[in-house]
Write a protein that holds these residues in place. Structure first.
Motif, PDB file in Angstrom:
ATOM      1  N   ALA A 146      17.301 -30.287   0.071  1.00 11.50           N
ATOM      2  CA  ALA A 146      18.623 -30.332   0.690  1.00 11.50           C
ATOM      3  C   ALA A 146      18.451 -31.044   2.040  1.00 11.50           C
ATOM      4  CB  ALA A 146      19.203 -28.935   0.837  1.00 11.50           C
ATOM      5  N   ALA A 150      23.113 -29.723   5.491  1.00 11.32           N
ATOM      6  CA  ALA A 150      23.798 -28.770   4.621  1.00 11.32           C
ATOM      7  C   ALA A 150      24.279 -27.562   5.417  1.00 11.32           C
ATOM      8  CB  ALA A 150      22.860 -28.315   3.499  1.00 11.32           C
ATOM      9  N   LEU A 151      23.734 -27.392   6.617  1.00 14.80           N
ATOM     10  CA  LEU A 151      24.072 -26.257   7.479  1.00 14.80           C
ATOM     11  C   LEU A 151      24.770 -26.673   8.772  1.00 14.80           C
ATOM     12  CD1 LEU A 151      20.604 -24.601   7.018  1.00 14.80           C
ATOM     13  CD2 LEU A 151      22.742 -23.641   6.158  1.00 14.80           C
ATOM     14  N   THR A 162      25.989 -35.713   3.457  1.00 14.05           N
ATOM     15  CA  THR A 162      26.095 -34.347   3.947  1.00 14.05           C
ATOM     16  C   THR A 162      26.723 -33.440   2.900  1.00 14.05           C
ATOM     17  OG1 THR A 162      26.222 -35.048   6.255  1.00 14.05           O
ATOM     18  CG2 THR A 162      27.140 -32.895   5.735  1.00 14.05           C
ATOM     19  N   SER A 163      27.781 -33.904   2.267  1.00 11.63           N
ATOM     20  CA  SER A 163      28.448 -33.105   1.233  1.00 11.63           C
ATOM     21  C   SER A 163      27.529 -32.862   0.043  1.00 11.63           C
ATOM     22  CB  SER A 163      29.720 -33.822   0.775  1.00 11.63           C
ATOM     23  OG  SER A 163      30.608 -34.003   1.858  1.00 11.63           O
ATOM     24  N   LYS A 165      24.282 -32.675   0.036  1.00 18.73           N
ATOM     25  CA  LYS A 165      23.224 -31.719   0.368  1.00 18.73           C
ATOM     26  C   LYS A 165      23.774 -30.301   0.493  1.00 18.73           C
ATOM     27  CE  LYS A 165      19.876 -34.636   0.240  1.00 18.73           C
ATOM     28  NZ  LYS A 165      18.875 -34.559  -0.843  1.00 18.73           N
ATOM     29  N   GLY A 166      25.028 -30.172   0.905  1.00 23.50           N
ATOM     30  CA  GLY A 166      25.671 -28.858   0.869  1.00 23.50           C
ATOM     31  C   GLY A 166      25.781 -28.339  -0.550  1.00 23.50           C
ATOM     32  N   LEU A 169      22.400 -27.066  -1.743  1.00 23.46           N
ATOM     33  CA  LEU A 169      22.092 -25.748  -1.177  1.00 23.46           C
ATOM     34  C   LEU A 169      22.847 -24.648  -1.924  1.00 23.46           C
ATOM     35  CD1 LEU A 169      20.452 -24.378   1.003  1.00 23.46           C
ATOM     36  CD2 LEU A 169      22.362 -24.728   2.584  1.00 23.46           C
ATOM     37  N   CYS A 190      15.007 -27.754   3.568  1.00 23.92           N
ATOM     38  CA  CYS A 190      16.009 -28.350   4.450  1.00 23.92           C
ATOM     39  C   CYS A 190      15.314 -29.066   5.600  1.00 23.92           C
ATOM     40  CB  CYS A 190      16.956 -27.289   4.989  1.00 23.92           C
ATOM     41  SG  CYS A 190      17.994 -26.518   3.731  1.00 23.92           S
ATOM     42  N   ASP A 246      17.226 -21.277   2.330  1.00 26.80           N
ATOM     43  CA  ASP A 246      17.350 -22.617   2.897  1.00 26.80           C
ATOM     44  C   ASP A 246      16.196 -22.737   3.896  1.00 26.80           C
ATOM     45  OD1 ASP A 246      19.496 -20.604   3.641  1.00 26.80           O
ATOM     46  OD2 ASP A 246      19.429 -21.705   5.522  1.00 26.80           O
TER      47      ASP A 246
END
Length: 276
Positions: A146, A150-151, A162-163, A165-166, A169, A190, A246
Motif C-alpha cells: 500500500a 493510504a492513511l 492515493t485512492s 492504495k487506500g 489497505l 505502507c 498497515d
C-alpha cells in the motif's frame, strides 16, 4: 544456521526493480525459493541472475507477469507450485504511479482506470489465486504494498494512486479477518517516500522532492532495502501473530504534526507555514 525463510516458497511481483528486487534477493539469502515476477523480462531475468550468483541455480525462477492480466497471475501461482511444490509467501508489490496522475479535476479517466487496474485489481487477483495455494500449503503470509498515502493525503496531487492504495489497505484488512483462522496472514506494507525509480520519476523536480521531504522527520528518502527488511519480517514466522496491519515504514512521516525546524527552509517562498 538456517535462514529466516528456509523451506518456504515466495512469489514476488514487481521483482525487477525497487522494493521487489531487494525483497527477492533478501528472501533468497534467507533461504526461500523465489518466483520473481515482472512485466519487464530483462529486469526480471537480471534479478534471477543476481540470486543465482549469490545463492545458487535452484533458488529462483523468473516468470513474466502483467498484473493487469488475471491469467498471468494465475500462471505465476501455478509456476510456484510446479517448480517448487508449494507456495507459502506472496508479496503483491507491483504497481504504478503514472506521471499524468493529478487531482480530481485534472486526472484523466484513462489514467484513473489504468491505475486501478494495476494497483487494485492486480493485488486482488494476486490474493484470489494465491489463497487456494496457501491453503494447500497449510497457511502462509500475504503482503500487499500500500503506501503512507493510504492513511494521509499526499502533498503533491496523485489522486488515482492515493485512492488505489487506500483500496489495497481496505482489501488487506478484510482478507486478514476472513482468512485468519486458516493460518493465512494478510498485511499491508505502507512505505513512506522511497528512493525508487517509480517515485523519483514522479517527483521529477527538486521542488517536488523537497515538498515531499519536508514532511519526513528523518529528512531523507527511504531506501528499497529498508522496505525489504520489513517485508521479510512480515513474511517470516517471527510475525506469526500479526495480521491485518498497515505496517508503516515511513521515516516518521505519519507520526509528525509539524516537521523539525531545520527543514522549514525547504518550503517554497510563498508558503504560509507558521510552525504550529
Amino acid at each position: 544456521m538456517p535462514g529466516r525463510l528456509t523451506g518456504k516458497v515466495a512469489l514476488i511481483t514487481g521483482a525487477g526493480s525497487g522494493i521487489g528486487l531487494e525483497a527477492s534477493i533478501l528472501f533468497a539469502k534467507e533461504g526461500a525459493q523465489v518466483v520473481a515476477a515482472d512485466i519487464n523480462e530483462q529486469s526480471g531475468q537480471a534479478t534471477v541472475k543476481k540470486i543465482h550468483d549469490l545463492v545458487g541455480p535452484k533458488s529462483a525462477v523468473f516468470v513474466r507477469v502483467d498484473v493487469a492480466k488475471e491469467s498471468d497471475i494465475a500462471n505465476a501461482v501455478k509456476v510456484a507450485e510446479t517448480e517448487y511444490g508449494k507456495l507459502n509467501i506472496v508479496f503483491n508489490n507491483a504497481g504504478i504511479m503514472h506521471p499524468a496522475d493529478d487531482d480530481a479535476i485534472n486526472t484523466e479517466e484513462k489514467i484513473w482506470d489504468l491505475t486501478m487496474q494495476i494497483n487494485v485489481k492486480g493485488v486482488w487477483w494476486g490474493c484470489k489465486h494465491a489463497i487456494p495455494a496457501l491453503r494447500r500449503a497449510g497457511g502462509g503470509s500475504i503482503i500487499n504494498t500500500a503506501s503512507f498515502v493510504a492513511l494521509r493525503g499526499a502533498a503533491t496531487p496523485q489522486l488515482a494512486y492515493t485512492s488505489s492504495k487506500g483500496a489495497v489497505l481496505a482489501m488487506t484488512r478484510e482478507l486478514s479477518v476472513i482468512h485468519a483462522r486458516e493460518n493465512i496472514r494478510v498485511n499491508a506494507l505502507c512505505p513512506g517516500p522511497i528512493r525508487t525509480p517509480l517515485l523519483m520519476d514522479f517527483l521529477n523536480t527538486e521542488e517536488k522532492k523537497q515538498r515531499r521531504l519536508i514532511h519526513v522527520p528523518m529528512g531523507r528518502f527511504g531506501e528499497a532495502i529498508e522496505q525489504a527488511y520489513a517485508v521479510l519480517f512480515l513474511a517470516s514466522d517471527e510475525s506469526s501473530f500479526i495480521t491485518g496491519t498497515d505496517f508503516l515504514v515511513d521515516g516518521g512521516l505519519t507520526a509528525a504534526y509539524v516537521t523539525p525546524e531545520g527543514q522549514t527552509k525547504s518550503l517554497p517562498p510563498h508558503s504560509n507555514f507558521s510552525g504550529v
